[in-house]
Design a protein around this motif. Structure first.
Motif, PDB file in Angstrom:
ATOM      1  N   UNK A 267       0.809  -1.179   0.140  1.00  0.00           N
ATOM      2  CA  UNK A 267      -0.031   0.023  -0.011  1.00  0.00           C
ATOM      3  C   UNK A 267       0.848   1.246  -0.023  1.00  0.00           C
ATOM      4  N   UNK A 268       2.070   1.157   0.595  1.00  0.00           N
ATOM      5  CA  UNK A 268       2.821   2.244   0.383  1.00  0.00           C
ATOM      6  C   UNK A 268       3.176   2.831  -0.932  1.00  0.00           C
ATOM      7  N   UNK A 269       3.138   1.611  -1.950  1.00  0.00           N
ATOM      8  CA  UNK A 269       3.588   1.875  -3.111  1.00  0.00           C
ATOM      9  C   UNK A 269       2.329   2.184  -3.948  1.00  0.00           C
ATOM     10  N   UNK A 270       1.326   2.700  -3.056  1.00  0.00           N
ATOM     11  CA  UNK A 270       0.214   3.008  -3.433  1.00  0.00           C
ATOM     12  C   UNK A 270      -0.281   3.557  -4.924  1.00  0.00           C
ATOM     13  N   UNK A 271       0.855   4.563  -4.969  1.00  0.00           N
ATOM     14  CA  UNK A 271       0.439   5.560  -6.305  1.00  0.00           C
ATOM     15  C   UNK A 271       0.664   4.565  -7.340  1.00  0.00           C
ATOM     16  N   UNK A 272       1.708   3.740  -7.535  1.00  0.00           N
ATOM     17  CA  UNK A 272       1.421   2.887  -8.633  1.00  0.00           C
ATOM     18  C   UNK A 272       0.655   1.828  -8.759  1.00  0.00           C
TER      19      UNK A 272
END
Ligand SMILES: Nc1ncnc2c1ncn2[C@@H]1O[C@H](COP(=O)(O)OP(=O)(O)OP(=O)(O)O)[C@@H](O)[C@H]1O
Ligand SMILES: [Mg+2]
Lengths: 507, 443
Positions: free
Chosen positions: B407-412
């Motif tokens: 979820x921290x890579x949410x943007x992707x």
């Protein structure tokens, strides 16, 4: 091969609005082609389609006669298309060089070849007279230089087709003159340029042809040499626009704002950026502070509105000392403020239009009861102002401020501040980024405010606006007031000398 | 009016029938093979079908009222989709891991994880709810601060303070329970909130008036709370025989509120009711009040809120106080339970940190946090039953960690979701111009 770029019958829709509706734009090699249209007409959208940021629903794009699909800015780069955006896209904690090479880095064994990049940039900046400090961080350089960085970024990628989206809105008159001559140089070298601007004077000066959009629709393309400024304005707005501001003489009455010996100290520069400034604004007049950007106007206004503490002096509003009041209390005491930077201060971009319109008044009985927001009242307020100020957006009151066109964002702020109906209206570059129709409207509003007995303090960098709208002018140079003038008597040239610091009246 | 009623019936009929058939499949049929009370399972089933029916009704109504709704343009759909993708990525990673460790039982074990809180029907469902209460509350605590632009990493410390105060009152103020049992419990919780709130106010004050970074201040306060807790337990409520705090009075124990009727045999208590109330209150504060309007404005753009005359300093302190109070409440509810004891150990209570993850997964919205917290509880239950096979429950922690990374890579992920939605709804592409800078820097 006549046209280097052809955008044929382009249609692009956003939820609730057709931003481009069957638009055609043809760019010849080596020409400067202006794109003109009201705020929200779809200029930025059309250019974003060309630059691969949006994908059109209908229509085709041809580059050098061949039909192409541009899916991303990288594709655009490959076709030699570069773009300077309305709101710059620079990484603030990167240096100038790093920003220019970003995404286009030359590497050797995984290491950046900075030396070569720096040399190439130096050569480009020499050739096109685009002065930058390569090692400086973006956050430390002026807006004008940031723009030069954006231009270098395009040239570094060997772009042949250059798109400028409202490049002059943030520049000082001097910088504009420089930019115009740079663009002419580029064109004479065979580069093709699309220029978006609301300033017809600039179009007259540099452009060869001009295409006009209105409400997403293509109106036509004209030859600039043979078309009058009035005609172009009419094509764009759909009615005649008057460039002269009609107003009766001011009848100043009581003093509303009084600024006494105000100084503002800057800790980073370790000096006063505003020095012993005194003036007053009376009810029923428009006082204009003229000057070249960066001569203390910003800090002066911030001190008056409470965003910054003055180091010395007194601010009196309606004979009440407000020097040490909070921003809230100043607002309540009767200060409205159209701020200089709409994204930094003026708007919460993640809020909707209607939420932004109550940002200083949400706690008022009108919008709240027992701490709960009255959503109906908030909506009604927005609907009224949208109507009154002709704010255009995709989804009306619920549109997020971020998705609005630059000029319409400005209209939101102007509508809000004028509607608050306070004794003092401070307007800092209120027409920045607006189309001629909107400028006319806002100038009329400022004068109407004056005639209704409000005191208006206008800060403007544009001499034309200064001369047309104000009743009295003071000029600031290096933090000091260097002269006071009557716009009916003084000439633009005379003002220019004072603004440049080569003349000052001794008080 | 007639139109409204008609609408309601058409859409709600569909909803109820969906809910009912689900309920038949999941609850009634299995129940017939178990020796539990049919009446009770019927009641559960009705509650369940009403909930599902209501959700389906809402969904259909929404579709009807917004025929032009474009999913890929809705921030909520795209964000929630991002969280969902993160969860799937995490689960798949867990499956991979299980295949590596113990291939024979991997798929069976995976199904246990997926069933989570449903492994033992309502017993495990009740346990799942019970264990997710503190997580939901710490998640809310972190989320609320986050909406104001603050990163409260000190939920653990605030929770610890709340726990101590609650237990202290639970042990010492038994007289209150003689007036009315709920009075004792309620007072203990109230003071737990006050303790957590005051402890949260410290980094808030430092941030607002001295510009001390709230992350650093609240991390350090976690240790202060931990040692203070040890010291205070030993000084005031120490049970030497067991090296733990004394037992709390009966009256301070969180009441069951008859929830055991629905969830027989489980550990569930009234904590979930408190948690849901807090979810509702915070949701209202954030979305309906002028206070929430201010808080969010400060969180989105501090300069603009200053320009608008909002008192951002005061708001920072209030936000941290509320955030701390909710964490304190979590501490109170965790330890006002029979058989659970505060210990003078020098260990940071992990629920506070889990809250950060839950807040992220729940998109910092109260309702999102509630769902994320329950999901976490379900995974934990899955992990618990996973021990029946040859696996360690730590697999669950790994899955959670991967979900958080994802979820921290949410943007992707959000881009990915946008793309899929677009394909699905046959939309033409578009992107947002502000993504450009990011795109450039990815390369
Ligand atoms: N990402 C987006 N999402 C939704 N609507 C958008 C988006 N971008 C632009 N619009 C809408 O499309 C219309 C055209 O916007 P655009 O930015 O192209 O105008 P413009 O001609 O550049 O105006 P300005 O002179 O004010 O910059 C506007 O009504 C705007 O609200
Ligand atoms: Mg634009």
């Amino acid at each position: 091969m006549e046209y280097i770029i052809e955008m044929l019958n382009i249609t692009k829709e956003f939820p609730g609005i057709k931003a481009n509706d069957n638009v055609t734009l043809q760019l010849k090699k080596g020409e400067i082609h202006a794109l003109l249209g009201e705020n929200g007409a779809g200029k930025s959208t059309l250019m974003s389609v060309l630059f691969g940021l949006y994908r059109q629903e209908e229509g085709i794009i041809k580059v050098r006669g061949e039909e192409v699909v541009i899916d991303s800015p990288n594709d655009a780069n490959d076709y030699g298309i570069g773009m300077v955006h309305q709101h710059f896209k620079l990484v603030h904690n990167f240096s100038v060089v790093e920003n220019i090479v970003l995404g286009f880095e030359d590497t050797q064994y995984g290491f950046m070849k900075y030396e070569e990049a720096t040399e190439k940039i130096a050569a480009l900046s020499e050739k096109y007279k685009l002065k930058v400090n390569p090692k400086e961080l973006i956050s430390n350089i002026s807006v004008g230089m940031q723009q030069r960085v954006e231009i270098l970024k395009m040239l570094y990628r060997d772009a042949e087709i250059l798109i400028f989206d409202e490049p002059t809105a943030v520049l000082t008159p001097q910088e504009i003159t420089e930019l115009m001559s740079i663009m002419k140089d580029l064109a004479s070298e065979g580069k093709s340029i699309i220029l978006i601007t609301h300033k017809l004077k600039e179009i007259k000066e540099v452009a060869d042809r001009c295409s006009v959009l209105r409400k997403g629709k293509y109106i036509g393309t004209v030859d600039v040499k043979t078309t009058s400024v009035e005609k172009m304005a009419e094509m764009m707005v759909g009615r005649e626009v008057s460039f002269v501001v009609n107003k009766v003489d001011s009848k100043p009455t009581n003093t509303v704002l009084e600024v006494n010996d105000l100084s503002v100290y800057n800790h980073r520069l370790a000096k006063d950026v505003v020095t012993d400034v005194s003036f007053e604004v009376k009810a029923g007049e428009i006082l204009c502070i003229a000057g070249i950007e960066g001569n203390g106007q910003t800090q002066l206004i911030e001190a008056i509105t409470g965003l910054r503490n003055p180091s010395k002096g007194k601010i009196v509003l309606n004979s009440e000392d407000i020097t040490h009041c909070t921003v809230r209390n100043r607002n309540l005491a009767g200060v409205s403020h159209i701020p200089e930077d709409r994204h930094k201060h003026g708007l919460v971009l993640d809020y909707s239009l209607e939420q932004n319109l109550i940002i200083q008044t949400y706690f008022d009985k009108k919008f709240q009861s027992r701490g709960f927001i009255k959503f109906d009242a908030m909506r009604d307020n927005a609907v009224t102002l949208i109507e009154k100020f002709d704010i255009r957006s995709g989804k009306g009151a619920t549109t997020s401020a971020r998705s609005m066109s630059g000029g319409n964002q400005q209209k939101v702020i102007v509508a809000r501040e004028i509607d608050r109906d306070t004794d003092l209206l401070i307007a800092v570059q209120p027409t920045r980024g607006l189309d001629v129709g909107a400028i006319e409207y806002i100038h009329k509003q400022l004068i109407a405010q004056r005639d209704a007995g409000k005191a208006v303090l206008l800060v403007s960098l544009e001499l034309e606006e200064v001369m047309n709208v104000s009743d009295r002018i003071i000029v600031m140079y290096e933090g000091e007031v260097v002269g006071e003038f009557d716009p009916k008597v003084v000439t633009e040239n005379e003002l220019g000398l004072y603004m440049a610091g080569s003349k000052r009246s001794d008080q | 009016m007639v139109e409204k009623i008609k609408n309601y019936f058409i859409t709600n009929y569909l909803g109820i029938s969906t809910g009912f058939s689900l309920f038949l499949f999941i609850f009634i049929i299995p129940q017939l093979f178990e020796d539990s009370d049919l009446i009770i399972s019927l009641i559960r089933g009705i509650i369940f079908s009403i909930v599902v029916g209501y959700l389906v009704y809402k969904f259909l109504l929404f579709r009807r009222n917004n025929p032009n709704f474009v999913p890929s343009e809705s921030k909520l759909v795209v964000d929630a989709g991002g969280s969902l993708v993160a969860i799937i990525v995490g689960l798949l990673f867990g499956l991979l891991l299980m295949l590596l460790v113990n291939p024979g039982q991997a798929f069976y074990g995976f199904s246990i994880i997926l069933r989570g809180g449903l492994n033992r029907n309502f017993k495990s469902l009740g346990d799942m709810i019970f264990f997710s209460v503190p997580i939901i509350l710490t998640g809310l605590s972190v989320a609320f601060a986050f909406r104001t632009g603050l990163f409260n990493i000190g939920a653990t410390g605030q929770l610890t303070m709340g726990a101590f105060v609650a237990v202290f009152i639970g042990v010492e103020w038994g007289a209150l329970g003689e007036i009315h049992p709920l009075l004792h419990w309620g007072t203990a919780l109230l003071f737990a909130m006050i303790a957590g709130g005051l402890f949260g106010a410290i980094p808030g004050l430092l941030k607002a008036y001295r510009n001390v970074n709230e992350v650093v201040a609240s991390i350090m306060l976690n240790y202060v709370a931990m040692y203070l807790n040890t010291m205070l337990i030993v000084a005031y409520i120490y049970n030497r025989d067991y090296a733990r705090a004394l037992d709390i009075e009966e009256t301070a124990i969180t009441p069951i509120m008859n929830l055991d009727l629905i969830f027989p045999g489980s550990a569930i208590n009234g904590g979930i009711v408190v948690a849901v109330i807090v979810v509702i209150i915070l949701h209202i504060i954030l979305n309906k009040t002028t206070f929430g309007y201010e808080l969010k404005a400060v969180g989105f753009n501090r300069n603009a809120s200053k320009y608008a005359g909002m008192n951002s300093k005061r708001n920072i302190v209030y936000a941290m106080m509320i955030s701390g109070a909710v964490a304190g409440l979590a501490g109170g509810l965790m330890f006002l339970v029979a058989g659970k004891h505060l210990k003078p150990e020098n260990i940071l209570i992990p629920e506070g940190f889990t809250g950060i993850a839950i807040s992220l997964l729940g998109l910092s919205s109260p309702i999102g946090v509630l769902l994320a917290g329950l999901f976490y509880g379900s995974l934990q239950q899955g992990g618990y039953y996973l021990q029946l096979l040859n696996f360690t429950p730590e697999i669950i922690d790994i899955i959670i960690a991967v979900i958080i990374y994802a979820s921290a890579l949410g943007l992707v992920l959000q881009k990915f979701v946008k793309m899929i939605l677009k394909r699905k709804f046959l939309e033409k592409e578009d992107g947002e111009p502000q993504d450009l800078a990011v795109e450039g820097s990815d390369e």
